[in-house]
Scaffold this motif. Structure first.
Motif, PDB file in Angstrom:
ATOM      1  N   ASP A  52      -0.727   3.351   8.099  1.00 33.61           N
ATOM      2  CA  ASP A  52      -0.412   2.020   7.581  1.00 33.61           C
ATOM      3  C   ASP A  52       0.602   2.075   6.438  1.00 33.61           C
ATOM      4  O   ASP A  52       0.912   1.050   5.827  1.00 33.61           O
ATOM      5  CB  ASP A  52      -1.681   1.291   7.130  1.00 33.61           C
ATOM      6  N   GLN A  53       1.112   3.289   6.144  1.00 31.65           N
ATOM      7  CA  GLN A  53       2.155   3.521   5.137  1.00 31.65           C
ATOM      8  C   GLN A  53       1.684   3.257   3.712  1.00 31.65           C
ATOM      9  O   GLN A  53       2.489   3.110   2.779  1.00 31.65           O
ATOM     10  CB  GLN A  53       3.399   2.686   5.448  1.00 31.65           C
ATOM     11  N   THR A  78      -4.659   0.935  -4.458  1.00 29.87           N
ATOM     12  CA  THR A  78      -3.943   0.917  -3.176  1.00 29.87           C
ATOM     13  C   THR A  78      -2.494   0.552  -3.432  1.00 29.87           C
ATOM     14  O   THR A  78      -2.215  -0.395  -4.180  1.00 29.87           O
ATOM     15  CB  THR A  78      -4.553  -0.102  -2.205  1.00 29.87           C
ATOM     16  N   MET A  79      -1.567   1.312  -2.863  1.00 26.16           N
ATOM     17  CA  MET A  79      -0.164   0.963  -3.040  1.00 26.16           C
ATOM     18  C   MET A  79       0.624   1.264  -1.765  1.00 26.16           C
ATOM     19  O   MET A  79       0.327   2.234  -1.055  1.00 26.16           O
ATOM     20  CB  MET A  79       0.447   1.708  -4.232  1.00 26.16           C
ATOM     21  N   HIS A  80       1.590   0.420  -1.494  1.00 28.81           N
ATOM     22  CA  HIS A  80       2.516   0.701  -0.399  1.00 28.81           C
ATOM     23  C   HIS A  80       3.521   1.720  -0.897  1.00 28.81           C
ATOM     24  O   HIS A  80       4.090   1.575  -1.975  1.00 28.81           O
ATOM     25  CB  HIS A  80       3.221  -0.560   0.072  1.00 28.81           C
ATOM     26  N   THR A  81       3.742   2.742  -0.122  1.00 30.31           N
ATOM     27  CA  THR A  81       4.549   3.867  -0.574  1.00 30.31           C
ATOM     28  C   THR A  81       6.046   3.675  -0.381  1.00 30.31           C
ATOM     29  O   THR A  81       6.834   4.488  -0.854  1.00 30.31           O
ATOM     30  CB  THR A  81       4.123   5.133   0.180  1.00 30.31           C
ATOM     31  N   GLY A  82       6.434   2.649   0.347  1.00 31.88           N
ATOM     32  CA  GLY A  82       7.846   2.462   0.644  1.00 31.88           C
ATOM     33  C   GLY A  82       8.289   3.173   1.902  1.00 31.88           C
ATOM     34  O   GLY A  82       9.433   3.003   2.339  1.00 31.88           O
ATOM     35  N   HIS A  83       7.408   3.960   2.505  1.00 32.42           N
ATOM     36  CA  HIS A  83       7.737   4.619   3.769  1.00 32.42           C
ATOM     37  C   HIS A  83       7.763   3.585   4.893  1.00 32.42           C
ATOM     38  O   HIS A  83       7.090   2.549   4.835  1.00 32.42           O
ATOM     39  CB  HIS A  83       6.711   5.695   4.091  1.00 32.42           C
ATOM     40  N   THR A  84       8.518   3.910   5.927  1.00 37.44           N
ATOM     41  CA  THR A  84       8.618   3.012   7.081  1.00 37.44           C
ATOM     42  C   THR A  84       7.965   3.614   8.318  1.00 37.44           C
ATOM     43  O   THR A  84       8.153   3.109   9.417  1.00 37.44           O
ATOM     44  CB  THR A  84      10.096   2.694   7.379  1.00 37.44           C
ATOM     45  N   ALA A  85       7.215   4.705   8.131  1.00 37.32           N
ATOM     46  CA  ALA A  85       6.528   5.351   9.252  1.00 37.32           C
ATOM     47  C   ALA A  85       5.275   6.043   8.716  1.00 37.32           C
ATOM     48  O   ALA A  85       4.984   5.998   7.513  1.00 37.32           O
ATOM     49  CB  ALA A  85       7.447   6.348   9.957  1.00 37.32           C
ATOM     50  N   ASN A  86       4.541   6.699   9.628  1.00 31.78           N
ATOM     51  CA  ASN A  86       3.255   7.302   9.289  1.00 31.78           C
ATOM     52  C   ASN A  86       3.377   8.320   8.162  1.00 31.78           C
ATOM     53  O   ASN A  86       4.268   9.165   8.164  1.00 31.78           O
ATOM     54  CB  ASN A  86       2.661   8.008  10.512  1.00 31.78           C
ATOM     55  N   ILE A  87       2.437   8.271   7.220  1.00 30.05           N
ATOM     56  CA  ILE A  87       2.377   9.257   6.142  1.00 30.05           C
ATOM     57  C   ILE A  87       1.578  10.455   6.631  1.00 30.05           C
ATOM     58  O   ILE A  87       0.452  10.315   7.107  1.00 30.05           O
ATOM     59  CB  ILE A  87       1.713   8.657   4.881  1.00 30.05           C
ATOM     60  N   PHE A  88       2.162  11.660   6.492  1.00 30.17           N
ATOM     61  CA  PHE A  88       1.515  12.872   6.962  1.00 30.17           C
ATOM     62  C   PHE A  88       0.988  13.761   5.841  1.00 30.17           C
ATOM     63  O   PHE A  88       0.190  14.661   6.083  1.00 30.17           O
ATOM     64  CB  PHE A  88       2.484  13.698   7.816  1.00 30.17           C
ATOM     65  N   THR A  89       1.449  13.550   4.614  1.00 28.15           N
ATOM     66  CA  THR A  89       1.050  14.441   3.533  1.00 28.15           C
ATOM     67  C   THR A  89       1.079  13.712   2.197  1.00 28.15           C
ATOM     68  O   THR A  89       1.966  12.884   1.949  1.00 28.15           O
ATOM     69  CB  THR A  89       1.975  15.683   3.481  1.00 28.15           C
ATOM     70  N   VAL A  90       0.078  14.007   1.352  1.00 32.72           N
ATOM     71  CA  VAL A  90       0.030  13.496  -0.018  1.00 32.72           C
ATOM     72  C   VAL A  90      -0.289  14.664  -0.943  1.00 32.72           C
ATOM     73  O   VAL A  90      -1.000  15.592  -0.560  1.00 32.72           O
ATOM     74  CB  VAL A  90      -1.023  12.380  -0.195  1.00 32.72           C
ATOM     75  N   LYS A  91       0.238  14.603  -2.171  1.00 39.18           N
ATOM     76  CA  LYS A  91       0.014  15.692  -3.120  1.00 39.18           C
ATOM     77  C   LYS A  91       0.116  15.181  -4.548  1.00 39.18           C
ATOM     78  O   LYS A  91       1.069  14.466  -4.893  1.00 39.18           O
ATOM     79  CB  LYS A  91       1.074  16.790  -2.899  1.00 39.18           C
ATOM     80  N   SER A 138      11.096  10.841   7.679  1.00 38.89           N
ATOM     81  CA  SER A 138      11.902  11.951   7.139  1.00 38.89           C
ATOM     82  C   SER A 138      12.106  11.848   5.631  1.00 38.89           C
ATOM     83  O   SER A 138      12.935  12.573   5.074  1.00 38.89           O
ATOM     84  CB  SER A 138      13.272  12.041   7.829  1.00 38.89           C
ATOM     85  N   LYS A 139      11.359  11.019   4.975  1.00 36.62           N
ATOM     86  CA  LYS A 139      11.528  10.801   3.542  1.00 36.62           C
ATOM     87  C   LYS A 139      10.390  11.435   2.739  1.00 36.62           C
ATOM     88  O   LYS A 139       9.267  11.584   3.219  1.00 36.62           O
ATOM     89  CB  LYS A 139      11.567   9.300   3.222  1.00 36.62           C
ATOM     90  N   VAL A 140      10.724  11.795   1.493  1.00 40.42           N
ATOM     91  CA  VAL A 140       9.754  12.238   0.499  1.00 40.42           C
ATOM     92  C   VAL A 140       9.840  11.275  -0.681  1.00 40.42           C
ATOM     93  O   VAL A 140      10.929  11.064  -1.234  1.00 40.42           O
ATOM     94  CB  VAL A 140      10.031  13.682   0.031  1.00 40.42           C
ATOM     95  N   HIS A 141       8.707  10.675  -1.055  1.00 39.19           N
ATOM     96  CA  HIS A 141       8.682   9.705  -2.136  1.00 39.19           C
ATOM     97  C   HIS A 141       7.775  10.188  -3.265  1.00 39.19           C
ATOM     98  O   HIS A 141       6.733  10.798  -3.012  1.00 39.19           O
ATOM     99  CB  HIS A 141       8.177   8.349  -1.641  1.00 39.19           C
ATOM    100  N   VAL A 142       8.184   9.897  -4.489  1.00 40.76           N
ATOM    101  CA  VAL A 142       7.395  10.231  -5.684  1.00 40.76           C
ATOM    102  C   VAL A 142       6.959   8.927  -6.327  1.00 40.76           C
ATOM    103  O   VAL A 142       7.791   8.040  -6.588  1.00 40.76           O
ATOM    104  CB  VAL A 142       8.214  11.069  -6.672  1.00 40.76           C
ATOM    105  N   HIS A 143       5.651   8.809  -6.593  1.00 39.72           N
ATOM    106  CA  HIS A 143       5.083   7.546  -7.070  1.00 39.72           C
ATOM    107  C   HIS A 143       4.428   7.724  -8.437  1.00 39.72           C
ATOM    108  O   HIS A 143       3.788   8.748  -8.708  1.00 39.72           O
ATOM    109  CB  HIS A 143       4.031   7.031  -6.089  1.00 39.72           C
TER     110      HIS A 143
END
Length: 328
Positions: free
Chosen positions: A68-69, A84-97, A114-119
């Protein structure tokens, strides 16, 4: 199972150091303990498949990523959803750290876009977005020794390194597996040795797991850059990004021989997960389509040499070879 005698085993553990690991395994996973396990609670909040979970350093917070991104921060011991926060990704999230030493304020996500986001979790904002990967990002790794640095593995066959102190806010390619394994190789997972953060384990398509010494790669590139002459590029300058001795290979001894048979049956061998034990002496590998393997990193067997296929001959016709450290 033979009857347990914990008093005798404790004495043996004290006088024989080699029995420590056997003691831990025996008393952490026993039938009475397993039978006491039960469902504590269910954490509900995502509207899509949950693909990844990650504990913080203290072990009192849990982060999750989903199709659900969104990323959710949980207090699992009170079964509460904290954020809860929307990560800004436009596809499935596969990893969190969680980024180490950030006081659980910084969360990193990687996704199928194909993106890496820092929150920044305190303000629920995405503060950095990296888009250099060209295929799905499958795993993020971080190390306590480098609180501003982290790594990502993606299905474009590369492992990238990020330093949030860099003004350019761009990542660099640490390892490019396509240079050695062809354009179709995919990096699936990676992990940092918890006792020596200089060692990075990488799992990819194929039976081999690689452990890199990050220091050697950086020192090699720094030396090559200082010694290079403008306008003059040698073969080594262009292609040898990983120097000799910077990587060790681990593989179950029977897999290189069986790989052609697996390929004929369309049964792809892929290392889908790698993890070090807490003291960094063992490496656990989940070989998708096959088995789970545990490699002892301290008592290495003598390397075996496998001849590469004919298509891997050098331009001079000389047959190349590769040394493999077999863990089994």
């Amino acid at each position: 199972m033979e009857p347990l005698n914990i008093t005798k085993d404790i004495i043996q553990r004290q006088i024989k150091e080699r029995n420590t690991l056997q003691f831990e395994r025996r008393y952490h996973v026993i039938d009475p303990f397993i039978k006491r396990l039960g469902l504590e609670c269910e954490l509900e909040g995502h509207s899509g498949c949950v693909n990844c979970l990650e504990w913080n350093e203290k072990g009192d917070l849990l982060a999750s990523g989903s199709d659900d991104q969104h990323a959710i921060l949980w207090d699992p011991f009170s079964c509460k959803k904290l954020l809860t926060m929307h990560t800004g990704h436009t596809a499935n999230i596969f990893t969190v750290k969680f980024l180490p030493h950030s006081n659980d304020r910084t969360l990193i996500t990687g996704a199928a876009d194909s993106k890496v986001h820092v929150h920044d979790l305190t303000v629920k904002e995405t503060v950095h977005m990296f888009g250099e990967h060209t295929n799905r990002v499958k795993r993020i790794a971080a190390a306590p020794m480098w609180p501003n640095t982290f790594w990502s593995a993606a299905e474009d066959g590369t492992v990238r390194q990020y330093d949030l102190r860099e003004s350019s806010k761009r990542s660099q390619v640490l390892v490019d597996l396509t240079e050695y394994c062809g354009q179709h190789v995919e990096a699936k997972c990676l992990a940092i040795n918890p006792q020596n953060n200089n060692y990075l384990a990488v799992g990819a398509s194929g039976p081999f797991v690689r452990v890199y010494d990050i220091r050697m790669i950086h020192n090699h590139r720094k030396a090559a850059k200082q010694s290079s002459i403008p306008g003059l590029h040698t073969f080594c300058d262009r292609y040898k990004s990983v120097p000799d001795g910077a990587v060790q290979y681990y593989v179950a001894g029977h897999l290189p021989v069986k790989q052609p048979d697996y390929n004929n049956r369309l049964r792809v061998l892929v290392a889908t997960y790698v993890a070090f034990n807490p003291d960094g002496t063992e490496l656990l590998v989940n070989m998708g389509g096959e088995q789970v393997y545990l490699f002892d990193l301290t008592n290495k067997q003598k390397p075996y040499t496998f001849l590469l296929p004919k298509k891997c001959h050098s331009s001079t016709g000389e047959l190349l070879s590769v040394c493999i450290i077999c863990g089994i």
